[in-house]
Design a protein around this motif. Structure first.
Motif, mmCIF file in Angstrom:
data_model
loop_
_atom_site.group_PDB
_atom_site.id
_atom_site.type_symbol
_atom_site.label_atom_id
_atom_site.label_comp_id
_atom_site.label_asym_id
_atom_site.label_seq_id
_atom_site.Cartn_x
_atom_site.Cartn_y
_atom_site.Cartn_z
ATOM 1 N N THR A 78 0.876 -1.069 -0.301
ATOM 2 C CA THR A 78 -0.072 0.268 -0.067
ATOM 3 C C THR A 78 0.529 1.218 0.097
ATOM 4 O OG1 THR A 78 -0.260 0.039 2.221
ATOM 5 C CG2 THR A 78 -1.590 -1.068 1.642
ATOM 6 N N THR A 79 1.087 2.922 -0.579
ATOM 7 C CA THR A 79 1.300 3.681 -0.863
ATOM 8 C C THR A 79 1.621 4.021 0.917
ATOM 9 O OG1 THR A 79 -0.232 4.628 -2.422
ATOM 10 C CG2 THR A 79 0.665 6.364 -1.053
ATOM 11 N N ASP A 80 0.383 3.561 2.255
ATOM 12 C CA ASP A 80 0.461 3.877 3.070
ATOM 13 C C ASP A 80 1.577 3.443 4.154
ATOM 14 O OD1 ASP A 80 0.561 5.209 6.159
ATOM 15 O OD2 ASP A 80 -0.269 3.472 6.959
ATOM 16 N N LEU A 81 2.000 2.229 3.410
ATOM 17 C CA LEU A 81 3.368 1.232 3.839
ATOM 18 C C LEU A 81 4.444 1.861 3.257
ATOM 19 C CD1 LEU A 81 4.588 -1.793 5.314
ATOM 20 C CD2 LEU A 81 3.845 -2.497 3.465
ATOM 21 N N VAL A 82 4.866 2.147 2.245
ATOM 22 C CA VAL A 82 6.091 2.866 1.434
ATOM 23 C C VAL A 82 6.076 4.274 2.169
ATOM 24 C CG1 VAL A 82 6.232 3.634 -0.646
ATOM 25 C CG2 VAL A 82 4.993 1.717 -0.981
ATOM 26 N N GLN A 83 4.788 4.844 2.419
ATOM 27 C CA GLN A 83 5.219 5.796 3.111
ATOM 28 C C GLN A 83 5.893 5.609 4.620
ATOM 29 O OE1 GLN A 83 2.330 7.894 3.066
ATOM 30 N NE2 GLN A 83 2.047 9.111 0.553
ATOM 31 N N GLN A 84 5.629 4.750 5.471
ATOM 32 C CA GLN A 84 5.819 4.665 7.189
ATOM 33 C C GLN A 84 7.594 4.166 6.369
ATOM 34 O OE1 GLN A 84 3.534 2.193 9.878
ATOM 35 N NE2 GLN A 84 2.358 2.389 7.857
ATOM 36 N N VAL A 85 7.735 3.535 5.186
ATOM 37 C CA VAL A 85 9.198 2.552 5.118
ATOM 38 C C VAL A 85 9.594 4.070 4.868
ATOM 39 C CG1 VAL A 85 10.231 1.090 4.360
ATOM 40 C CG2 VAL A 85 8.193 0.930 4.936
ATOM 41 N N LEU A 86 9.406 5.295 3.952
ATOM 42 C CA LEU A 86 10.246 6.294 3.511
ATOM 43 C C LEU A 86 10.976 7.480 4.826
ATOM 44 C CD1 LEU A 86 9.818 6.245 -0.066
ATOM 45 C CD2 LEU A 86 11.089 5.428 0.215
ATOM 46 N N ARG A 87 9.502 7.679 5.100
ATOM 47 C CA ARG A 87 9.885 8.188 6.641
ATOM 48 C C ARG A 87 10.482 7.848 7.668
ATOM 49 N NH1 ARG A 87 5.149 8.017 8.198
ATOM 50 N NH2 ARG A 87 3.329 8.856 6.800
ATOM 51 N N LEU A 88 10.269 6.098 8.222
ATOM 52 C CA LEU A 88 11.420 5.954 9.444
ATOM 53 C C LEU A 88 12.881 5.989 8.779
ATOM 54 C CD1 LEU A 88 12.406 4.102 10.807
ATOM 55 C CD2 LEU A 88 12.009 1.524 9.552
ATOM 56 N N ALA B 158 18.454 -2.232 6.613
ATOM 57 C CA ALA B 158 19.668 -1.025 6.628
ATOM 58 C C ALA B 158 19.361 0.293 7.709
ATOM 59 C CB ALA B 158 19.718 0.064 5.345
ATOM 60 N N CYS B 159 17.616 -0.052 8.128
ATOM 61 C CA CYS B 159 17.838 0.989 9.605
ATOM 62 C C CYS B 159 17.610 -0.099 11.100
ATOM 63 C CB CYS B 159 16.199 1.150 9.496
ATOM 64 S SG CYS B 159 15.456 2.765 7.909
ATOM 65 N N VAL B 160 17.086 -1.131 10.834
ATOM 66 C CA VAL B 160 17.660 -1.493 11.265
ATOM 67 C C VAL B 160 19.337 -1.571 12.156
ATOM 68 C CG1 VAL B 160 17.270 -3.566 12.729
ATOM 69 C CG2 VAL B 160 15.625 -2.995 11.926
ATOM 70 N N SER B 161 20.186 -2.510 11.109
ATOM 71 C CA SER B 161 21.666 -2.443 11.686
ATOM 72 C C SER B 161 21.774 -0.811 11.843
ATOM 73 C CB SER B 161 22.014 -3.067 9.302
ATOM 74 O OG SER B 161 23.667 -2.402 9.670
ATOM 75 N N VAL B 162 21.727 0.213 11.016
ATOM 76 C CA VAL B 162 22.388 0.912 11.627
ATOM 77 C C VAL B 162 21.401 1.808 13.224
ATOM 78 C CG1 VAL B 162 21.932 4.048 11.488
ATOM 79 C CG2 VAL B 162 22.554 2.150 9.430
ATOM 80 N N LEU B 163 20.359 1.694 13.220
ATOM 81 C CA LEU B 163 20.539 1.561 14.852
ATOM 82 C C LEU B 163 20.400 0.945 15.856
ATOM 83 C CD1 LEU B 163 16.244 2.197 14.177
ATOM 84 C CD2 LEU B 163 17.991 4.226 14.822
ATOM 85 N N SER B 164 21.310 -0.390 15.538
ATOM 86 C CA SER B 164 21.838 -1.669 16.087
ATOM 87 C C SER B 164 23.450 -0.947 16.920
ATOM 88 C CB SER B 164 21.960 -2.586 15.698
ATOM 89 O OG SER B 164 22.840 -3.439 16.348
ATOM 90 N N GLU C 137 13.070 3.790 20.538
ATOM 91 C CA GLU C 137 11.528 4.206 19.867
ATOM 92 C C GLU C 137 11.527 4.070 17.846
ATOM 93 O OE1 GLU C 137 9.587 8.109 17.751
ATOM 94 O OE2 GLU C 137 10.857 8.800 19.424
ATOM 95 N N LEU C 138 12.925 4.177 17.179
ATOM 96 C CA LEU C 138 12.803 3.696 15.866
ATOM 97 C C LEU C 138 12.698 2.749 15.538
ATOM 98 C CD1 LEU C 138 15.693 6.905 14.854
ATOM 99 C CD2 LEU C 138 12.573 6.477 14.033
ATOM 100 N N THR C 139 14.133 1.884 16.015
ATOM 101 C CA THR C 139 14.181 0.637 16.330
ATOM 102 C C THR C 139 13.086 0.062 16.087
ATOM 103 O OG1 THR C 139 16.203 0.547 17.082
ATOM 104 C CG2 THR C 139 15.296 -1.238 17.116
ATOM 105 N N GLU C 140 11.956 0.455 17.220
ATOM 106 C CA GLU C 140 11.046 -1.022 17.759
ATOM 107 C C GLU C 140 9.445 -1.021 16.787
ATOM 108 O OE1 GLU C 140 6.834 -0.040 20.712
ATOM 109 O OE2 GLU C 140 8.664 0.790 21.152
ATOM 110 N N ARG C 141 9.723 0.625 15.878
ATOM 111 C CA ARG C 141 9.003 0.775 14.836
ATOM 112 C C ARG C 141 9.880 -0.156 13.450
ATOM 113 N NH1 ARG C 141 9.729 7.415 14.175
ATOM 114 N NH2 ARG C 141 9.085 6.511 11.095
ATOM 115 N N ALA C 142 10.326 0.175 13.417
ATOM 116 C CA ALA C 142 11.332 -0.230 12.662
ATOM 117 C C ALA C 142 11.095 -1.731 12.988
ATOM 118 C CB ALA C 142 13.392 -0.728 12.253
#
Length: 622
Positions: free
Chosen positions: A4-14, A306-312, A602-607
């Motif tokens: 969905t467009t919403d999912l893509v937007q969530q990923v890009l926002r993260l 990639a986000c999870v790796s960076v946040l770790s 917080e960001l890790t939880e969302r990711a």
């Protein structure tokens, strides 16, 4: 699950928020990682990387997918720091990318530029080879063939991991005719999961494997054990690897696909269809098309990984910062003491590294001794058989089957030698790694081909009968004839005729036996020379491979130890930094670090929530 467009937007926002957070924390290197991953979002081609250890059938698989056997080299691995790309184009063409520019080549020359056995002068500084061809499977798809990820081929593994930064999906090849998945392959997959989420296992060479299903189950068991072991040491790592347990498995046979194509070219469509169905290529092609159609899904998964790796990485730094700025300094002192102790131990280990490696220098001699002893045992039955050959006819029959027999014996000995050398060298090098506190490596010579050791000299016929020696044979024969004739003449007047006949028969038999003995000696010499040549060629091949193992293991050890030192020194500097600060400054630093830690959490939880939403959909592409 539809993207969905919403999912893509969530990923890009993260991704944008994690990128900004990395910059705020002063980690421009981590920010750049996210920028490179996100920059691929608008690419129109889906990049699918085919990876795996050497001899797992990667290149032949790709050739079968595009219907061009022999297009990519299959008898040797892709050269270090090089990759082969297949994409759609109007005609078959090949372009070599080098540091000093690009050059068009004949597709028949790809192996010269991209294979480990190619021309060294041509493959020098080659970064990759881009192949185009008009095939419908490549519509919107780019296939990448990569160097093997064997644990001892360090450059190959690093090159393949780097390529995964550009991947939307990973096809990981394992063979139904080789050993199950090895630890270094699982470790590569753990690294790969930090960069790409869409992973499918391709079990190649299923055409002749009666145990394909059993091997598939064993691979699943080893994978589950690896993930469970990772979970005991790091729950976060286990969560990151969990999607591998649900990844699809696709059994295929490039050999049957090639046979199907051959039958189709002869107009035998029914036979071709049956072979194609047995090959398993259909489900694999469907998966590739699904990845192309689900491009946004696979890229969403890659960005989240990639986000999870960076946040770790950012979380680990924030935790140290919180401890180092604590009010009583106890936690910081405890951590600093641990780091100092680890550095002292590492310094001792690095100092002892050369001493531990001394024994590795003598592995070549031990290999040579193994080869000589094994081949000596194999040669003994030939020596015995030759001594029992009593006639010229028997010698000729034996010589006729000797070349094939010797070749088979040496091949059988090769398997035993390889197994013994693998055990010897694997044990020695892993003892070296254990002494340095490093993880063991799985070492296997199965991918090494036996050198050519048989010779056309064994085709030689036994020598012709020697010419009559009048002094050595003629005079004794005449004397014998006269003596026997005179003895028989007293009994019968025809004794003078019988004597020479008997003497001639005796001398003929004597000459025959001497000839047999000469031929036996010649055969023994041929066999001895053959086994000596075999020992030399096999020893050289194994010593080269063992030397490569030794160098690779020692380089891996040096890199690992240097990496440990760099990480520990960086942590020590961070923990010491607040020592000279005032209480107010430490309090302020602690609050900033705590804020960063909370933000990272917080960001890790969302990711992780997004990963949990996207992961099942990615696996469902198969």
């Amino acid at each position: 699950m539809p993207v969905t467009t919403d999912l893509v937007q969530q990923v890009l926002r993260l991704a944008n928020e994690v990128n900004a957070f990395a910059k705020q924390c002063g980690r421009a290197d981590l920010s750049q990682t996210l920028v490179e991953v996100a920059a691929r979002w608008k690419e129109t081609e889906t990049t699918i990387v085919v990876a795996g250890a050497q001899k797992r059938g990667k290149s032949r698989l790709i050739n079968a997918l595009v219907g061009r056997p022999g297009l990519l080299p299959v008898d040797a691995d892709v050269a270090t720091n090089c990759h082969l790309t297949l994409r759609r184009g109007p005609v078959l063409s090949a372009t070599v990318h080098r540091n000093d520019g690009d050059v068009e080549i004949d597709p028949e020359q790809i192996a010269d530029y991209a294979s480990t056995t190619g021309d060294p002068a041509k493959r020098r500084d080659v970064l990759g080879v881009d192949v185009t061809m008009d095939h419908p499977l490549l519509d919107g798809v780019r296939l990448l063939d990569t160097p093997g990820v064997d644990s001892l081929t360090l450059g190959h593994r690093q090159a393949t991991v780097a390529i995964l930064q550009r991947a939307d999906a990973l096809l990981f090849a394992l063979s139904a005719q080789d050993q199950p998945v090895l630890r270094h392959e699982l470790e590569f997959l753990a690294e790969a999961m930090e960069r790409v989420q869409a992973v499918a296992f391709v079990l190649t060479k299923v055409e002749d494997s009666a145990n394909a299903q059993a091997l598939l189950e064993e691979n699943r068991r080893r994978l589950a054990t690896f993930v469970a072991d990772a979970g005991r040491s790091s729950p976060g790592t286990a969560a990151a690897l969990a999607p591998l347990l649900e990844a699809p498995w696709l059994p295929v046979s490039a050999k049957l696909a090639e046979a199907a194509a051959a039958q189709r070219s002869l107009g035998r469509e029914d036979r071709a269809a049956k072979l194609q169905e047995r090959s398993g290529m259909g489900p694999l092609e469907d998966y590739i098309r699904a990845c192309a159609g689900g491009r946004e899904l696979t890229r969403s998964a890659t960005v989240v990984s990639a986000c999870v790796s960076v946040l770790s990485s950012l979380t680990a730094v924030a935790e140290d910062d919180v401890a180092s700025a604590s009010e009583d300094g106890a936690e910081a002192a405890r951590r600093l003491a641990e780091v100092d102790k680890a550095l002292e131990e590492l310094t001792r280990t690095m100092r002892d590294r050369r001493r531990h490696a001394v024994g590795n220098q003598f592995l070549g001699r031990e290999v040579s001794a193994i080869v000589r002893a094994r081949l000596a045992r194999v040669r003994q039955p030939y020596e015995q058989a030759i001594s029992e050959l009593g006639t010229r006819a028997a010698l000729e029959r034996y010589l006729a089957q000797l070349p094939e027999s010797v070749e088979q014996s040496i091949r059988a000995a090769w398997d035993d030698i390889v197994a013994e050398v693998s055990r010897l060298v694997g044990r020695a090098l892993n003892e070296f790694l254990a002494a340095l506190g490093l993880e063991p490596m799985e070492m296997d010579l199965a991918k090494l081909s036996m050198p050519t050791v048989w010779s056309h000299e064994l085709q030689s016929e036994p020598g012709e009968s020697a010419k009559l020696d009048l002094l050595r044979e003629g005079v004794p024969a005449a004397t014998m004839a006269v003596t026997i004739g005179m003895a028989l003449a007293h009994l019968n007047p025809i004794g003078f005729l019988i004597g020479p006949a008997i003497a001639a028969a005796v001398m003929s038999r004597r000459r025959e036996w001497e000839q047999v003995h000469r031929n036996q000696a010649a055969l023994r010499r041929l066999v001895s020379e053959q086994f000596t040549q075999a020992a030399g060629e096999i020893t050289l091949a194994l010593e080269r491979e063992v030397a490569s193992w030794r160098v690779a293991v020692e380089e891996t050890a040096d890199i690992a130890l240097a990496g440990q030192r760099k990480e520990l020194e960086a942590r020590r500097a961070e923990l010491r930094a607040p020592a000279g600060r005032s209480a107010a400054d430490r309090g302020q630093a602690r609050r900033r670090a705590a804020d960063r830690l909370a933000r990272a959490g917080e960001l890790t939880e969302r990711a992780l929530a997004l990963r949990g939403e996207i992961g099942p959909a990615v696996n469902a592409l198969a």
